[in-house]
Motif scaffolding. Structure first.
Motif, PDB file in Angstrom:
ATOM      1  N   LEU A 269      -3.797   4.492  -3.877  1.00 56.43           N
ATOM      2  CA  LEU A 269      -2.767   3.459  -3.798  1.00 56.43           C
ATOM      3  C   LEU A 269      -2.873   2.674  -2.491  1.00 56.43           C
ATOM      4  O   LEU A 269      -3.310   3.192  -1.469  1.00 56.43           O
ATOM      5  N   GLY A 270      -2.430   1.414  -2.552  1.00 58.41           N
ATOM      6  CA  GLY A 270      -2.417   0.583  -1.356  1.00 58.41           C
ATOM      7  C   GLY A 270      -1.377  -0.508  -1.504  1.00 58.41           C
ATOM      8  O   GLY A 270      -0.784  -0.704  -2.572  1.00 58.41           O
ATOM      9  N   GLU A 271      -1.152  -1.246  -0.420  1.00 64.79           N
ATOM     10  CA  GLU A 271      -0.186  -2.341  -0.461  1.00 64.79           C
ATOM     11  C   GLU A 271      -0.692  -3.501  -1.304  1.00 64.79           C
ATOM     12  O   GLU A 271       0.097  -4.265  -1.862  1.00 64.79           O
ATOM     13  N   THR A 272      -2.014  -3.640  -1.373  1.00 62.14           N
ATOM     14  CA  THR A 272      -2.653  -4.594  -2.270  1.00 62.14           C
ATOM     15  C   THR A 272      -3.792  -3.870  -2.973  1.00 62.14           C
ATOM     16  O   THR A 272      -4.199  -2.775  -2.564  1.00 62.14           O
ATOM     17  N   ASP A 273      -4.319  -4.492  -4.019  1.00 58.37           N
ATOM     18  CA  ASP A 273      -5.456  -3.882  -4.705  1.00 58.37           C
ATOM     19  C   ASP A 273      -6.640  -3.732  -3.754  1.00 58.37           C
ATOM     20  O   ASP A 273      -7.347  -2.718  -3.773  1.00 58.37           O
ATOM     21  N   GLU A 274      -6.854  -4.730  -2.917  1.00 59.78           N
ATOM     22  CA  GLU A 274      -7.969  -4.676  -1.972  1.00 59.78           C
ATOM     23  C   GLU A 274      -7.763  -3.584  -0.939  1.00 59.78           C
ATOM     24  O   GLU A 274      -8.703  -2.864  -0.574  1.00 59.78           O
ATOM     25  N   ASP A 275      -6.529  -3.433  -0.481  1.00 59.95           N
ATOM     26  CA  ASP A 275      -6.218  -2.361   0.470  1.00 59.95           C
ATOM     27  C   ASP A 275      -6.500  -0.996  -0.155  1.00 59.95           C
ATOM     28  O   ASP A 275      -7.079  -0.103   0.480  1.00 59.95           O
ATOM     29  N   PRO A 360       0.936   0.345  -6.467  1.00 61.27           N
ATOM     30  CA  PRO A 360       1.661   1.195  -7.417  1.00 61.27           C
ATOM     31  C   PRO A 360       1.893   0.517  -8.764  1.00 61.27           C
ATOM     32  O   PRO A 360       1.736   1.145  -9.812  1.00 61.27           O
ATOM     33  N   ASP A 361       2.265  -0.762  -8.753  1.00 60.22           N
ATOM     34  CA  ASP A 361       2.491  -1.462 -10.018  1.00 60.22           C
ATOM     35  C   ASP A 361       1.210  -1.585 -10.834  1.00 60.22           C
ATOM     36  O   ASP A 361       1.217  -1.432 -12.058  1.00 60.22           O
ATOM     37  N   ARG A 362       0.112  -1.882 -10.160  1.00 62.56           N
ATOM     38  CA  ARG A 362      -1.161  -2.028 -10.868  1.00 62.56           C
ATOM     39  C   ARG A 362      -1.603  -0.689 -11.458  1.00 62.56           C
ATOM     40  O   ARG A 362      -2.050  -0.619 -12.612  1.00 62.56           O
TER      41      ARG A 362
END
Length: 426
Positions: A269-275, A360-362
């Motif tokens: 998990l990350g704050e963005t998909d790239e993160d 998390p949403d993704r």
């Protein structure tokens, strides 16, 4: 999870001293807050030395050892929670049937009907040698013994009728002796008189959890288990496994809906998909990652992966008298991947059924898509190197779970008191 050091190398670990159990009790409380069905404590009964033919790496890197007994920890977790199921791994190798049934009954009473037994036969000669056995029997023989073992413990749990305790003060009767009986089991491998000397627990018997990947293991799990843990190679493999288990359960005379198949995943998990992707890449590029994974797969298969070239494909399809299902998942025979690619590409190889990386949403969206395709029943969240940190717990409980709850994919509150009833809710 394992009763081992947590992610002790990182700033988010405990420093390698979790032995009072408090970290894991807090972990159980966190998962209960997130309304998980259960927490499972894995176990092994030896100090591994398959990797490189020595115990050095396992002890130096704390991989698969030290590992404390899961049963007292399960009691501590259960007493500190009120709804979360607690599942402990206990090997048929290490417990006589009567002792295990008595222990399970006791813990189920202590936890108000929230205990589960993860059934293993042990798959390592090193473990067998700690119990006076030079070499494990074949896998087929171990399952034959386990079938008889399960027959015995089921008889023992049924040796007291549910209403055997009458507690009639006026008549001076605590238990009706006509409702408690010996089992008088005499079989090929075991001889047990019975009955149990414990009262019926809230579930009468604990929830049975099992992870059988081979055809014989699938038969065993479909016959006995309430919940089956599996590691698959992508959604097609997941769908095939679940449908096969349901067919085998129906053939055994069971309702397939009563057998809940949970697939192991390791979300990143990350704050963005790239993160999230960058964090995943950093994890697999850490100096100890590859050797940690190879040491763990060596331990459970008793195959020395230190002898293979990291940058070449495995020279042959490997077989073991140990955990063949985990080995097959890891080696991906025929893929042409190098050993290094097997470790990195699978984010650990033995614990992730499908790649889940993103916010998390993704990840919640991905989990929904996978489960829609597979047909059910859920996931068991683990970590790539079998260790956990508080940071990871918070990301799952306060990030991923709310994203799943918003989609109606998991509960927001418990509606049942026992583990079995909570399992059957979804």
């Amino acid at each position: 999870m394992n009763f081992t050091p947590d992610e002790w190398r990182t700033p988010f670990g405990n420093g390698g001293s979790p032995w009072d159990g408090r970290f894991y009790v807090e972990m159980a409380q966190t998962l209960e807050r997130a309304c998980f069905d259960y927490i499972m404590i894995e176990d092994k009964l030896m100090v591994p030395q398959a990797f490189g033919g020595t115990t050095e790496l396992s002890l130096r890197n704390a991989m698969m050892v030290p590992k404390h007994d899961p049963v007292p920890l399960a009691v501590a977790m259960g007493m500190a929670t009120s709804r979360l199921g607690v599942v402990a791994t206990m090997s048929t190798l290490g417990y006589p049937p009567f002792l295990l049934a008595r222990l399970c009954s006791t813990i189920d009473s202590l936890t108000g009907g929230r205990f589960g037994w993860n059934i293993v036969t042990s798959a390592e000669d090193l473990a067998a040698q700690n119990f006076g056995i030079d070499k494990l029997p074949s896998r087929e023989t171990r399952y034959e013994m386990a079938d008889e073992y399960l027959e015995i413990v089921k008889k023992l749990f049924a040796s007291w009728d549910r209403d055997a305790v009458v507690l009639d003060r006026e008549a001076g009767i605590y238990a009706d002796h006509t409702k408690v009986r010996p089992i008088d089991h005499v079989g090929k491998y075991y001889k047990v008189r019975g009955p149990l000397n414990t009262v019926p627990s809230p579930q009468h018997r604990p929830v049975f959890v099992q992870a059988g990947g081979s055809p014989r293991g699938r038969d065993f799990a479909a016959l006995h288990a309430d919940s089956i843990i599996s590691v698959a190679n992508g959604r097609e493999s997941m769908k095939e496994f679940r449908e096969d288990i349901r067919r085998r359960a129906a053939k055994a005379g069971r309702n397939p809906d009563d057998v809940k198949v949970l697939f192991c995943i390791t979300p990143s998990l990350g704050e963005t998909d790239e993160d999230a992707r960058q964090r995943q890449d950093r994890m697999v590029s850490e100096p100890h990652f590859i050797t940690d994974i190879l040491a763990s797969i060596s331990a459970i298969t008793e195959i020395d992966f230190a002898k293979f070239d990291l940058d070449a494909p495995l020279p042959e399809r490997l077989v073991t008298n140990g955990e063949q299902g985990s080995l097959d998942k890891f080696q991906e025979w025929g893929s042409g991947k190098t050993l290094r690619q097997l470790v990195i590409g699978g984010a650990g190889g033995v614990v992730s059924s499908v790649e889940l990386i993103g916010t998390p949403d993704r990840v919640a969206e991905q989990m929904a898509e996978v489960m829609d395709y597979v047909g059910g029943d859920g996931f068991l969240i683990t970590t790539p190197v079998l260790r956990v940190s508080r940071r990871y717990l918070v990301e799952i409980a306060d990030g991923l779970v709310p994203a799943l709850q918003r989609r109606g994919l998991t509960r927001t509150a418990y509606t049942h008191a026992t583990l079995r009833d909570n399992l059957l809710e979804f």
